[in-house]
Design an enzyme around this catalytic site. Structure first.
Site, PDB file in Angstrom:
ATOM      1  N   HIS A  17      -7.620   4.647  -7.540  1.00 39.40           N
ATOM      2  CA  HIS A  17      -6.933   3.379  -7.228  1.00 39.40           C
ATOM      3  C   HIS A  17      -5.856   3.087  -8.289  1.00 39.40           C
ATOM      4  O   HIS A  17      -4.730   2.713  -7.963  1.00 39.40           O
ATOM      5  CB  HIS A  17      -7.911   2.199  -7.250  1.00 39.40           C
ATOM      6  CG  HIS A  17      -8.968   2.223  -6.191  1.00 39.40           C
ATOM      7  ND1 HIS A  17     -10.302   2.063  -6.466  1.00 39.40           N
ATOM      8  CD2 HIS A  17      -8.887   2.364  -4.839  1.00 39.40           C
ATOM      9  CE1 HIS A  17     -10.998   2.108  -5.343  1.00 39.40           C
ATOM     10  NE2 HIS A  17     -10.168   2.295  -4.348  1.00 39.40           N
ATOM     11  N   LYS A  41     -20.566  -7.787   4.772  1.00 28.06           N
ATOM     12  CA  LYS A  41     -20.692  -6.529   4.028  1.00 28.06           C
ATOM     13  C   LYS A  41     -21.483  -6.719   2.743  1.00 28.06           C
ATOM     14  O   LYS A  41     -21.370  -7.755   2.088  1.00 28.06           O
ATOM     15  CB  LYS A  41     -19.285  -6.007   3.690  1.00 28.06           C
ATOM     16  CG  LYS A  41     -19.100  -4.531   4.003  1.00 28.06           C
ATOM     17  CD  LYS A  41     -17.657  -4.136   3.858  1.00 28.06           C
ATOM     18  CE  LYS A  41     -17.532  -2.849   3.060  1.00 28.06           C
ATOM     19  NZ  LYS A  41     -16.131  -2.424   2.916  1.00 28.06           N
ATOM     20  N   ARG A  90      -5.777  10.247   0.678  1.00 29.19           N
ATOM     21  CA  ARG A  90      -6.410  11.384   0.007  1.00 29.19           C
ATOM     22  C   ARG A  90      -6.440  12.631   0.875  1.00 29.19           C
ATOM     23  O   ARG A  90      -6.386  13.750   0.385  1.00 29.19           O
ATOM     24  CB  ARG A  90      -7.865  11.038  -0.368  1.00 29.19           C
ATOM     25  CG  ARG A  90      -7.975  10.112  -1.536  1.00 29.19           C
ATOM     26  CD  ARG A  90      -9.330   9.498  -1.604  1.00 29.19           C
ATOM     27  NE  ARG A  90      -9.491   8.546  -0.504  1.00 29.19           N
ATOM     28  CZ  ARG A  90     -10.459   7.658  -0.430  1.00 29.19           C
ATOM     29  NH1 ARG A  90     -11.389   7.630  -1.336  1.00 29.19           N
ATOM     30  NH2 ARG A  90     -10.512   6.820   0.573  1.00 29.19           N
ATOM     31  N   SER A 128     -14.830   5.264  -3.964  1.00 30.72           N
ATOM     32  CA  SER A 128     -15.783   4.251  -4.446  1.00 30.72           C
ATOM     33  C   SER A 128     -17.177   4.560  -3.893  1.00 30.72           C
ATOM     34  O   SER A 128     -18.184   4.326  -4.567  1.00 30.72           O
ATOM     35  CB  SER A 128     -15.351   2.850  -4.011  1.00 30.72           C
ATOM     36  OG  SER A 128     -14.166   2.492  -4.666  1.00 30.72           O
TER      37      SER A 128
HETATM   38  P1  ADP Z   1     -11.663   0.218   1.506  1.00 28.37           P
HETATM   39  O1  ADP Z   1     -12.533  -0.900   1.069  1.00 28.37           O
HETATM   40  O2  ADP Z   1     -10.597  -0.142   2.518  1.00 28.37           O
HETATM   41  O3  ADP Z   1     -12.395   1.504   1.798  1.00 28.37           O
HETATM   42  P2  ADP Z   1     -11.046   1.096  -1.109  1.00 28.37           P
HETATM   43  O4  ADP Z   1     -11.319  -0.026  -2.043  1.00 28.37           O
HETATM   44  O5  ADP Z   1     -11.988   2.232  -1.153  1.00 28.37           O
HETATM   45  O6  ADP Z   1     -10.753   0.530   0.298  1.00 28.37           O
HETATM   46  O7  ADP Z   1      -9.588   1.694  -1.372  1.00 28.37           O
HETATM   47  C1  ADP Z   1      -8.404   0.948  -1.264  1.00 28.37           C
HETATM   48  C2  ADP Z   1      -7.229   1.890  -1.119  1.00 28.37           C
HETATM   49  O8  ADP Z   1      -7.246   2.843  -2.147  1.00 28.37           O
HETATM   50  C3  ADP Z   1      -7.195   2.695   0.176  1.00 28.37           C
HETATM   51  O9  ADP Z   1      -5.856   2.822   0.590  1.00 28.37           O
HETATM   52  C4  ADP Z   1      -7.712   4.038  -0.208  1.00 28.37           C
HETATM   53  O10 ADP Z   1      -7.207   5.065   0.607  1.00 28.37           O
HETATM   54  C5  ADP Z   1      -7.148   4.141  -1.610  1.00 28.37           C
HETATM   55  N1  ADP Z   1      -7.900   5.071  -2.431  1.00 28.37           N
HETATM   56  C6  ADP Z   1      -9.222   5.039  -2.682  1.00 28.37           C
HETATM   57  N2  ADP Z   1      -9.577   6.063  -3.492  1.00 28.37           N
HETATM   58  C7  ADP Z   1      -8.435   6.746  -3.754  1.00 28.37           C
HETATM   59  C8  ADP Z   1      -8.126   7.918  -4.516  1.00 28.37           C
HETATM   60  N3  ADP Z   1      -9.083   8.590  -5.132  1.00 28.37           N
HETATM   61  N4  ADP Z   1      -6.855   8.337  -4.561  1.00 28.37           N
HETATM   62  C9  ADP Z   1      -5.887   7.646  -3.894  1.00 28.37           C
HETATM   63  N5  ADP Z   1      -6.113   6.551  -3.152  1.00 28.37           N
HETATM   64  C10 ADP Z   1      -7.358   6.108  -3.082  1.00 28.37           C
END
Ligand code: ADP
Length: 153
Positions: A17, A41, A90, A128
């Protein structure tokens, strides 16, 4: 003023992120990293804890702001006057999912544009979900977290 929202659960925020936000800083005047809260959630970390981590990670970035919201992300973007949404990609599954969401958001958000940055190879295996599994299993998630975040085991 070019304002973008980077929405997510950030449960917890990972190095993946952080990389997306830092690479987007030169592209926008302001980036709002916003935690979307969904009452249905279950989260591993409280909203307060997740907000605190975000504040800490981006404290030296004056153009990055932290916020949280409920309801549709597209409505939130419009409410705060952001014309762009920032997302990270990703892999092909991210693309398939994000493509549909961005097309819907363009309608619901009345022209809201989504800007995608492709994950660096060194971060594309981080999610995450995986980090939560490691933490729940009492493993060390430090390699996947920004250095500002210390989770005690
Ligand atoms: P959500 O709750 O929508 O699953 P996340 O909090 O996991 O969202 O992620 C928010 C954003 O960060 C999304 O666009 C996701 O694709 C991006 N993201 C998460 N992990 C990575 C990573 N390792 N590399 C690049 N982008 C990421």
């Amino acid at each position: 003023m070019k304002k973008a929202v980077f929405p997510g659960s950030f449960d917890p925020i990972t190095s993946g992120h952080v990389d997306i936000v830092k690479r987007a800083i030169p592209l926008f005047d302001e980036i709002i990293v916003a935690i979307g809260e969904n009452a249905q959630k279950k989260y591993l970390f409280s909203l307060e804890q997740r907000m605190e981590w975000l504040e800490k990670v981006f404290e030296k970035e004056p153009s990055v702001k932290i916020d949280s919201y409920e309801g549709l992300t597209a409505h939130y973007c419009r409410r705060i006057g952001a014309e762009y949404m920032l997302r990270g990609l990703r892999n092909a599954s991210d693309f398939d999912y994000e493509k549909t969401i961005s097309q819907l958001n363009s309608i619901v958000g009345e022209g809201l544009e989504t800007l995608f940055l492709i994950s660096k190879p060194s971060f594309s295996h981080i999610s995450s979900t995986i980090v939560r599994e490691i933490i729940k299993g009492r493993g060390d998630a430090t390699p996947f977290l920004p250095p500002e975040i210390k989770i005690k085991f």
